[in-house]
Design a protein around this motif. Sequence first.
Motif, PDB file in Angstrom:
ATOM      1  N   ASP A 186       0.821  -1.212   0.000  1.00  0.00           N
ATOM      2  CA  ASP A 186       0.000   0.000   0.000  1.00  0.00           C
ATOM      3  C   ASP A 186       0.857   1.265   0.000  1.00  0.00           C
ATOM      4  OD1 ASP A 186       0.979  -0.194   2.560  1.00  0.00           O
ATOM      5  OD2 ASP A 186      -0.975  -0.347   3.539  1.00  0.00           O
ATOM      6  N   GLY A 187       2.176   1.094   0.127  1.00  0.00           N
ATOM      7  CA  GLY A 187       3.097   2.230   0.025  1.00  0.00           C
ATOM      8  C   GLY A 187       3.679   2.397  -1.368  1.00  0.00           C
ATOM      9  N   GLY A 188       3.220   1.561  -2.309  1.00  0.00           N
ATOM     10  CA  GLY A 188       3.662   1.696  -3.697  1.00  0.00           C
ATOM     11  C   GLY A 188       4.927   0.934  -4.039  1.00  0.00           C
ATOM     12  N   GLN A 189       5.429   0.088  -3.130  1.00  0.00           N
ATOM     13  CA  GLN A 189       6.618  -0.730  -3.404  1.00  0.00           C
ATOM     14  C   GLN A 189       6.192  -2.037  -4.060  1.00  0.00           C
ATOM     15  OE1 GLN A 189       8.921   1.920  -2.891  1.00  0.00           O
ATOM     16  NE2 GLN A 189      10.194   0.126  -2.509  1.00  0.00           N
ATOM     17  N   LEU A 190       7.061  -2.599  -4.882  1.00  0.00           N
ATOM     18  CA  LEU A 190       6.721  -3.795  -5.658  1.00  0.00           C
ATOM     19  C   LEU A 190       7.886  -4.761  -5.646  1.00  0.00           C
ATOM     20  CD1 LEU A 190       5.156  -3.836  -9.196  1.00  0.00           C
ATOM     21  CD2 LEU A 190       7.410  -4.834  -8.880  1.00  0.00           C
ATOM     22  N   ILE A 191       7.563  -6.062  -5.645  1.00  0.00           N
ATOM     23  CA  ILE A 191       8.598  -7.091  -5.794  1.00  0.00           C
ATOM     24  C   ILE A 191       8.060  -8.186  -6.710  1.00  0.00           C
ATOM     25  CG2 ILE A 191       7.883  -8.496  -3.816  1.00  0.00           C
ATOM     26  CD1 ILE A 191      10.838  -9.001  -3.214  1.00  0.00           C
ATOM     27  N   ARG A 192       8.959  -8.745  -7.524  1.00  0.00           N
ATOM     28  CA  ARG A 192       8.624  -9.878  -8.396  1.00  0.00           C
ATOM     29  C   ARG A 192       9.609 -10.994  -8.080  1.00  0.00           C
ATOM     30  NH1 ARG A 192       8.227  -9.723 -15.041  1.00  0.00           N
ATOM     31  NH2 ARG A 192       8.087 -11.990 -15.374  1.00  0.00           N
ATOM     32  N   THR A 193       9.080 -12.184  -7.783  1.00  0.00           N
ATOM     33  CA  THR A 193       9.958 -13.259  -7.335  1.00  0.00           C
ATOM     34  C   THR A 193       9.469 -14.612  -7.844  1.00  0.00           C
ATOM     35  OG1 THR A 193      11.003 -14.229  -5.358  1.00  0.00           O
ATOM     36  CG2 THR A 193       8.701 -13.585  -5.153  1.00  0.00           C
ATOM     37  N   PRO A 194      10.385 -15.554  -8.115  1.00  0.00           N
ATOM     38  CA  PRO A 194       9.969 -16.897  -8.557  1.00  0.00           C
ATOM     39  C   PRO A 194       9.304 -17.663  -7.417  1.00  0.00           C
ATOM     40  CG  PRO A 194      12.285 -16.463  -9.086  1.00  0.00           C
ATOM     41  CD  PRO A 194      11.845 -15.398  -8.139  1.00  0.00           C
ATOM     42  N   VAL A 195       8.270 -18.392  -7.739  1.00  0.00           N
ATOM     43  CA  VAL A 195       7.543 -19.183  -6.746  1.00  0.00           C
ATOM     44  C   VAL A 195       8.413 -20.305  -6.193  1.00  0.00           C
ATOM     45  CG1 VAL A 195       5.683 -20.905  -6.571  1.00  0.00           C
ATOM     46  CG2 VAL A 195       5.195 -18.641  -7.486  1.00  0.00           C
ATOM     47  N   ASP A 196       9.272 -20.890  -7.028  1.00  0.00           N
ATOM     48  CA  ASP A 196      10.049 -22.046  -6.564  1.00  0.00           C
ATOM     49  C   ASP A 196      11.098 -21.693  -5.508  1.00  0.00           C
ATOM     50  OD1 ASP A 196      12.003 -20.827  -8.095  1.00  0.00           O
ATOM     51  OD2 ASP A 196      12.187 -22.450  -9.556  1.00  0.00           O
ATOM     52  N   GLY A 197      11.272 -20.391  -5.224  1.00  0.00           N
ATOM     53  CA  GLY A 197      12.175 -19.980  -4.158  1.00  0.00           C
ATOM     54  C   GLY A 197      11.481 -19.822  -2.821  1.00  0.00           C
ATOM     55  N   ILE A 198      10.161 -20.035  -2.797  1.00  0.00           N
ATOM     56  CA  ILE A 198       9.390 -19.908  -1.561  1.00  0.00           C
ATOM     57  C   ILE A 198       9.266 -21.283  -0.910  1.00  0.00           C
ATOM     58  CG2 ILE A 198       7.183 -19.229  -0.550  1.00  0.00           C
ATOM     59  CD1 ILE A 198       6.832 -17.350  -2.969  1.00  0.00           C
ATOM     60  N   ARG A 199       9.571 -21.344   0.352  1.00  0.00           N
ATOM     61  CA  ARG A 199       9.643 -22.607   1.073  1.00  0.00           C
ATOM     62  C   ARG A 199       8.316 -23.368   1.073  1.00  0.00           C
ATOM     63  NH1 ARG A 199      10.842 -23.011   7.577  1.00  0.00           N
ATOM     64  NH2 ARG A 199      10.988 -25.276   7.740  1.00  0.00           N
ATOM     65  N   ILE A 200       8.412 -24.701   0.953  1.00  0.00           N
ATOM     66  CA  ILE A 200       7.266 -25.588   1.132  1.00  0.00           C
ATOM     67  C   ILE A 200       7.193 -25.950   2.605  1.00  0.00           C
ATOM     68  CG2 ILE A 200       6.296 -27.854   0.594  1.00  0.00           C
ATOM     69  CD1 ILE A 200       7.664 -27.668  -2.145  1.00  0.00           C
ATOM     70  N   ALA A 201       6.054 -25.676   3.222  1.00  0.00           N
ATOM     71  CA  ALA A 201       5.899 -25.931   4.655  1.00  0.00           C
ATOM     72  C   ALA A 201       4.474 -26.387   4.933  1.00  0.00           C
ATOM     73  CB  ALA A 201       6.221 -24.672   5.461  1.00  0.00           C
ATOM     74  N   GLY A 202       4.251 -26.908   6.126  1.00  0.00           N
ATOM     75  CA  GLY A 202       2.940 -27.393   6.516  1.00  0.00           C
ATOM     76  C   GLY A 202       1.956 -26.260   6.748  1.00  0.00           C
ATOM     77  N   ARG A 240      10.220  -7.860   2.329  1.00  0.00           N
ATOM     78  CA  ARG A 240      10.558  -7.124   3.557  1.00  0.00           C
ATOM     79  C   ARG A 240       9.850  -5.767   3.529  1.00  0.00           C
ATOM     80  NH1 ARG A 240      14.256  -9.750   6.467  1.00  0.00           N
ATOM     81  NH2 ARG A 240      15.582 -11.242   5.381  1.00  0.00           N
ATOM     82  N   THR A 241       8.698  -5.711   4.153  1.00  0.00           N
ATOM     83  CA  THR A 241       7.908  -4.474   4.158  1.00  0.00           C
ATOM     84  C   THR A 241       8.467  -3.493   5.179  1.00  0.00           C
ATOM     85  OG1 THR A 241       6.377  -5.460   5.730  1.00  0.00           O
ATOM     86  CG2 THR A 241       5.788  -5.621   3.405  1.00  0.00           C
ATOM     87  N   ARG A 242       8.287  -2.222   4.875  1.00  0.00           N
ATOM     88  CA  ARG A 242       8.680  -1.189   5.809  1.00  0.00           C
ATOM     89  C   ARG A 242       7.674  -1.105   6.943  1.00  0.00           C
ATOM     90  NH1 ARG A 242       9.607   3.156   0.924  1.00  0.00           N
ATOM     91  NH2 ARG A 242      11.552   2.289   0.112  1.00  0.00           N
ATOM     92  N   GLU A 243       8.043  -0.377   8.003  1.00  0.00           N
ATOM     93  CA  GLU A 243       7.136  -0.185   9.125  1.00  0.00           C
ATOM     94  C   GLU A 243       5.857   0.519   8.644  1.00  0.00           C
ATOM     95  OE1 GLU A 243       7.203   1.590  13.693  1.00  0.00           O
ATOM     96  OE2 GLU A 243       8.982   1.706  12.420  1.00  0.00           O
ATOM     97  N   ASP A 244       4.729   0.044   9.077  1.00  0.00           N
ATOM     98  CA  ASP A 244       3.419   0.582   8.696  1.00  0.00           C
ATOM     99  C   ASP A 244       3.122   0.440   7.212  1.00  0.00           C
ATOM    100  OD1 ASP A 244       2.923   1.356  11.325  1.00  0.00           O
ATOM    101  OD2 ASP A 244       3.960   3.262  11.047  1.00  0.00           O
ATOM    102  N   GLU A 245       3.786  -0.512   6.558  1.00  0.00           N
ATOM    103  CA  GLU A 245       3.512  -0.795   5.137  1.00  0.00           C
ATOM    104  C   GLU A 245       2.998  -2.227   5.037  1.00  0.00           C
ATOM    105  OE1 GLU A 245       5.871  -0.056   0.933  1.00  0.00           O
ATOM    106  OE2 GLU A 245       6.981  -0.859   2.639  1.00  0.00           O
ATOM    107  N   HIS A 246       2.027  -2.470   4.178  1.00  0.00           N
ATOM    108  CA  HIS A 246       1.403  -3.787   4.087  1.00  0.00           C
ATOM    109  C   HIS A 246       1.277  -4.230   2.640  1.00  0.00           C
ATOM    110  CE1 HIS A 246      -0.161  -1.689   7.717  1.00  0.00           C
ATOM    111  NE2 HIS A 246       0.262  -2.821   8.286  1.00  0.00           N
TER     112      HIS A 246
END
Length: 241
Positions: free
Chosen positions: A209-225, A235-241
């Motif tokens: 909601d602060g206008g920051q953007l990230i693009r990342t491959p899905v296969d780098g995100i951990r598989i977990a229960g 890594r969002t800034r304080e008060d940023e969502h």
Amino acid sequence: FHVMFATKSGNVRRNKLSDFQRVNRNGKIAMKLDEGDRLVGVKVCREDEDVLLTTASGMCIRFPVDTVRVFAGRTSTGVRGIRLEKDNHVISMAILRHVETTSEETKAYLKHAAAMRRAAGEADAEEPEDTETADVAIGQDRIAELGAAEQFILTVTENGYGKRTSSYEYRTSGRGGKGIIAIQTTSRNGPVVAAFAVEDSDQIMLVTDGGQLIRTPVDGIRIAGRNTQGVTIFRTREDEH
């Protein structure tokens, strides 16, 4: 084909896709909403698929499409998909493949898949919950069959954390229940903002909601229960969502 609607209050409704074949220039009523309610998802589906509803508090429910009757009209509010606790609401709907299997089979498969990831060098690969009771032996053909049908659900929270979880961890149940945990919504994580099926080859784009953007491959995100917090995706800034 049919169209499944899901609302913030946990209602769902199914219509024939042909009900929306002719739409006037000034639009057409798609679904009647109670005061304060709103649509959170509209998906094309088949009768042999499942619906996955996820809430802001990290709960979810999975039920077969055919447990929602086909409505003849377009002005009804539908039926209950998930029973919500106070101050909770649905944030997303996904349509998943339905796979006929037993809980013992899925536990055995999940245990095998986690072992294979560890053998492939994924140091943080963990064994899903409840697999210590997986004492059913399944053959390689069945493992291959379950692997081909497996999907992964990406769950993302407001503070930039998330994880991928096997669709086999989301057991199928009846429509209208309280559901099960999809992710831990701690003060670190914040509430859930999205949950949907992804492929290893996908990339995701997250925008704050602060206008920051990230693009990342899905296969780098951990598989977990399901009953875990996930890892940092953004890594969002304080008060940023």
